[in-house]
Design an enzyme around this catalytic site. Structure first.
Site, PDB file in Angstrom:
ATOM      1  N   SER A  63       0.795  -1.236   0.000  1.00  0.00           N
ATOM      2  CA  SER A  63       0.000   0.000   0.000  1.00  0.00           C
ATOM      3  C   SER A  63       0.822   1.278   0.000  1.00  0.00           C
ATOM      4  O   SER A  63       0.250   2.359  -0.150  1.00  0.00           O
ATOM      5  CB  SER A  63      -0.957   0.017   1.184  1.00  0.00           C
ATOM      6  OG  SER A  63      -2.028  -0.841   0.913  1.00  0.00           O
ATOM      7  N   LYS A 111       0.175   3.328  -2.963  1.00  0.00           N
ATOM      8  CA  LYS A 111      -1.003   4.208  -3.085  1.00  0.00           C
ATOM      9  C   LYS A 111      -0.582   5.687  -3.112  1.00  0.00           C
ATOM     10  O   LYS A 111      -1.252   6.527  -3.703  1.00  0.00           O
ATOM     11  CB  LYS A 111      -1.989   3.934  -1.941  1.00  0.00           C
ATOM     12  CG  LYS A 111      -2.608   2.521  -2.017  1.00  0.00           C
ATOM     13  CD  LYS A 111      -3.515   2.221  -0.830  1.00  0.00           C
ATOM     14  CE  LYS A 111      -4.421   1.015  -1.040  1.00  0.00           C
ATOM     15  NZ  LYS A 111      -3.942  -0.241  -0.548  1.00  0.00           N
ATOM     16  N   TYR A 141      -4.020  -2.162 -10.157  1.00  0.00           N
ATOM     17  CA  TYR A 141      -3.957  -2.134  -8.684  1.00  0.00           C
ATOM     18  C   TYR A 141      -3.086  -3.269  -8.136  1.00  0.00           C
ATOM     19  O   TYR A 141      -2.228  -3.041  -7.270  1.00  0.00           O
ATOM     20  CB  TYR A 141      -5.380  -2.185  -8.092  1.00  0.00           C
ATOM     21  CG  TYR A 141      -5.338  -2.251  -6.586  1.00  0.00           C
ATOM     22  CD1 TYR A 141      -5.032  -1.119  -5.831  1.00  0.00           C
ATOM     23  CD2 TYR A 141      -5.535  -3.451  -5.913  1.00  0.00           C
ATOM     24  CE1 TYR A 141      -4.940  -1.185  -4.453  1.00  0.00           C
ATOM     25  CE2 TYR A 141      -5.444  -3.532  -4.535  1.00  0.00           C
ATOM     26  CZ  TYR A 141      -5.146  -2.393  -3.812  1.00  0.00           C
ATOM     27  OH  TYR A 141      -5.033  -2.462  -2.437  1.00  0.00           O
ATOM     28  N   TYR A 181      -4.346   3.987   7.757  1.00  0.00           N
ATOM     29  CA  TYR A 181      -5.683   3.393   7.964  1.00  0.00           C
ATOM     30  C   TYR A 181      -6.293   3.837   9.287  1.00  0.00           C
ATOM     31  O   TYR A 181      -6.218   5.002   9.633  1.00  0.00           O
ATOM     32  CB  TYR A 181      -5.623   1.854   7.860  1.00  0.00           C
ATOM     33  CG  TYR A 181      -4.626   1.360   6.851  1.00  0.00           C
ATOM     34  CD1 TYR A 181      -4.785   1.672   5.504  1.00  0.00           C
ATOM     35  CD2 TYR A 181      -3.508   0.639   7.231  1.00  0.00           C
ATOM     36  CE1 TYR A 181      -3.871   1.233   4.572  1.00  0.00           C
ATOM     37  CE2 TYR A 181      -2.588   0.196   6.307  1.00  0.00           C
ATOM     38  CZ  TYR A 181      -2.769   0.504   4.981  1.00  0.00           C
ATOM     39  OH  TYR A 181      -1.861   0.075   4.082  1.00  0.00           O
ATOM     40  N   VAL A 196       1.333  -3.514   3.811  1.00  0.00           N
ATOM     41  CA  VAL A 196       1.393  -4.798   4.537  1.00  0.00           C
ATOM     42  C   VAL A 196       2.673  -5.594   4.243  1.00  0.00           C
ATOM     43  O   VAL A 196       2.878  -6.652   4.827  1.00  0.00           O
ATOM     44  CB  VAL A 196       0.148  -5.687   4.296  1.00  0.00           C
ATOM     45  CG1 VAL A 196      -1.097  -5.059   4.896  1.00  0.00           C
ATOM     46  CG2 VAL A 196      -0.048  -6.006   2.820  1.00  0.00           C
TER      47      VAL A 196
HETATM   48  N1  GLN Z   1      -2.340  -6.006  -1.516  1.00  0.00           N
HETATM   49  C1  GLN Z   1      -2.976  -5.569  -0.309  1.00  0.00           C
HETATM   50  C2  GLN Z   1      -4.459  -5.454  -0.539  1.00  0.00           C
HETATM   51  O1  GLN Z   1      -4.833  -5.009  -1.596  1.00  0.00           O
HETATM   52  C3  GLN Z   1      -2.417  -4.235   0.098  1.00  0.00           C
HETATM   53  C4  GLN Z   1      -2.973  -3.786   1.405  1.00  0.00           C
HETATM   54  C5  GLN Z   1      -2.034  -2.973   2.244  1.00  0.00           C
HETATM   55  O2  GLN Z   1      -0.820  -2.917   2.038  1.00  0.00           O
HETATM   56  N2  GLN Z   1      -2.597  -2.408   3.272  1.00  0.00           N
HETATM   57  O3  GLN Z   1      -5.262  -5.769   0.313  1.00  0.00           O
END
Ligand code: GLN
Length: 303
Positions: free
Chosen positions: A64, A67, A187, A239, A257
Site C-alpha cells: 500500500s 497508493k 492495482y 488506515y 502490509v
Molecule cells: N495487496 C494488499 C491489498 O490489496 C495491500 C494492502 C495494504 O498494504 N494495506 O489488500
C-alpha cells in the site's frame, strides 16, 4: 545533527526485537516467507544527504505504500478533478473494509484505503496509463530500475477477492469507468512493486521538497499538491491507526502490509523504515517504534 549515528542507534536498539511482536502478512505465500527478523531504515534529506542502516538494501513488497505514488501520478495527470469521486477523510475502518462504501454510495473515503486506490487506478486507466507507467515513474524518482514481483502480482490476483468485490461494488454505483479487470491489473501490479528502504526514501523525496524532483528533474507535483499529499498521509496514510500515528509520531506516513512505512518531515527529509511483522491494523509494528524513536531523538515532527 548526525543522522547516520541516529539511524545506527535506532537499528542497534530495535533490530534485535524484529519479529518478536506482530505477524508477517500471510495472505499470500511470497509475503508469508519473508523473514520476520528483518529491519531496515533509510533517509534522505531535502538536499540529498543519505543515511541508512540495517536491511536498507533488501527489496520488499511495497504494497500500500504504492497508493502514495499512484495518487501522485493521478494528480499529475488530472489535478483536482481527482476528488470528484474520492474523498479526503480518514475512514476509521480497516484498509479493505466494504461497509462504508455502501452507505456512501461507492465513493471511497480517501485514496489511501483499498477502495480509494482502486478508484485512483480507474482514473489512471482512463488517462491511458498502466502499472508500467507507475514503475517508470518510480524508477525515475528513485534513480534506479524498479520492477514488479510477478509472483506477488499473480498471487494478489488469485486471492484478491475482497478487492474484486470493492471494484465491482464501486462499479455498480457508476463510480468506476473502465473494465474492472483492467483496473485491478493496475492495482495488483502496483501492490507488487518491490523496492528497498533507500529507494523509497529517495523516491518520496519530492514530498519534503515542495514537489521538486528528488534528483533535480522536472517538478513532480506543485508545492500546494505536495502539501496536500502530506496532509492526506497524516490523516489517512496508516488506515485506522492514523490517529495513533499522529499522536505518537506526528509525521505524514504511508504504510503497506509488506512492512514498509514512508514518512515525511516537510522541508527536511524523507524516511523509510521496514520490518515485516505487522500489528493488527496492518502497519509494521517495529517500523512504528522506529519512527517514534527517530522523532524522540531528532525532535523532528510537524507538531
Ligand atoms: N495487496 C494488499 C491489498 O490489496 C495491500 C494492502 C495494504 O498494504 N494495506 O489488500
Amino acid at each position: 545533527m548526525n543522522l547516520q549515528a541516529i539511524v545506527d542507534e535506532i537499528t542497534a536498539t530495535l533490530r534485535p526485537q524484529a519479529g518478536q511482536q506482530g505477524q508477517v502478512a500471510s495472505y499470500i505465500p511470497a509475503l508469508a516467507r519473508v523473514r520476520a527478523d528483518r529491519f531496515g531504515i533509510a533517509l534522505r534529506t531535502f538536499d540529498g544527504l543519505e543515511a541508512a542502516a540495517g536491511d536498507s538494501d533488501v527489496p520488499f513488497s511495497i504494497q500500500s505504500v504504492s497508493k502514495l505514488f499512484s495518487l501522485t501520478l493521478g494528480l499529475q495527470l488530472i489535478g483536482e478533478s481527482m476528488w470528484d469521486r474520492i474523498g479526503r477523510e480518514p475512514s476509521g475502518n480497516p484498509f479493505n473494509s466494504l461497509v462504508q462504501l455502501e452507505r456512501e454510495e461507492g465513493k471511497p473515503r480517501n485514496p489511501f484505503i483499498n477502495a480509494g486506490s482502486i478508484a485512483v487506478a480507474d482514473r489512471l486507466i482512463s488517462q491511458g496509463r498502466t502499472e508500467i507507467d507507475l514503475v517508470a515513474m518510480l524508477s525515475d524518482l528513485a534513480g534506479a530500475p524498479i520492477d514488479i514481483d510477478e509472483e506477488v502480482a499473480a498471487s494478489e490476483a488469485a486471492t484478491g477477492f475482497r478487492n474484486v468485490a470493492l471494484a465491482n461494488f464501486m462499479k455498480s454505483f457508476g463510480q468506476i469507468d473502465n473494465e474492472v479487470a483492467a483496473v485491478l491489473r493496475l492495482y495488483f501490479g502496483q501492490c507488487s512493486i518491490r523496492m528497498n528502504c533507500r529507494q523509497l526514501a529517495r523516491a518520496a523525496g519530492y514530498l519534503c521538497r515542495d514537489g521538486a524532483h528528488p534528483g533535480g528533474g522536472a517538478a513532480v507535483v506543485s508545492e500546494r499538491q505536495a502539501r496536500r499529499v502530506n496532509a492526506l498521509m497524516l490523516t489517512c496514510g496508516t488506515y485506522d491507526m492514523a490517529g495513533e500515528f499522529a499522536y505518537l509520531i506526528g509525521l505524514p506516513c504511508k504504510s503497506g502490509v509488506g512492512g514498509g512505512i514512508v514518512a515525511v518531515v516537510p522541508d527536511r527529509l524523507t524516511l523509510c523504515v521496514w520490518s515485516p511483522a505487522l500489528d493488527v491494523s496492518g502497519n509494521s509494528w517495529l517500523g512504528m517504534r522506529a519512527l517514534e524513536m527517530f522523532v524522540a531523538r531528532t525532535g523532528l515532527s510537524v507538531f
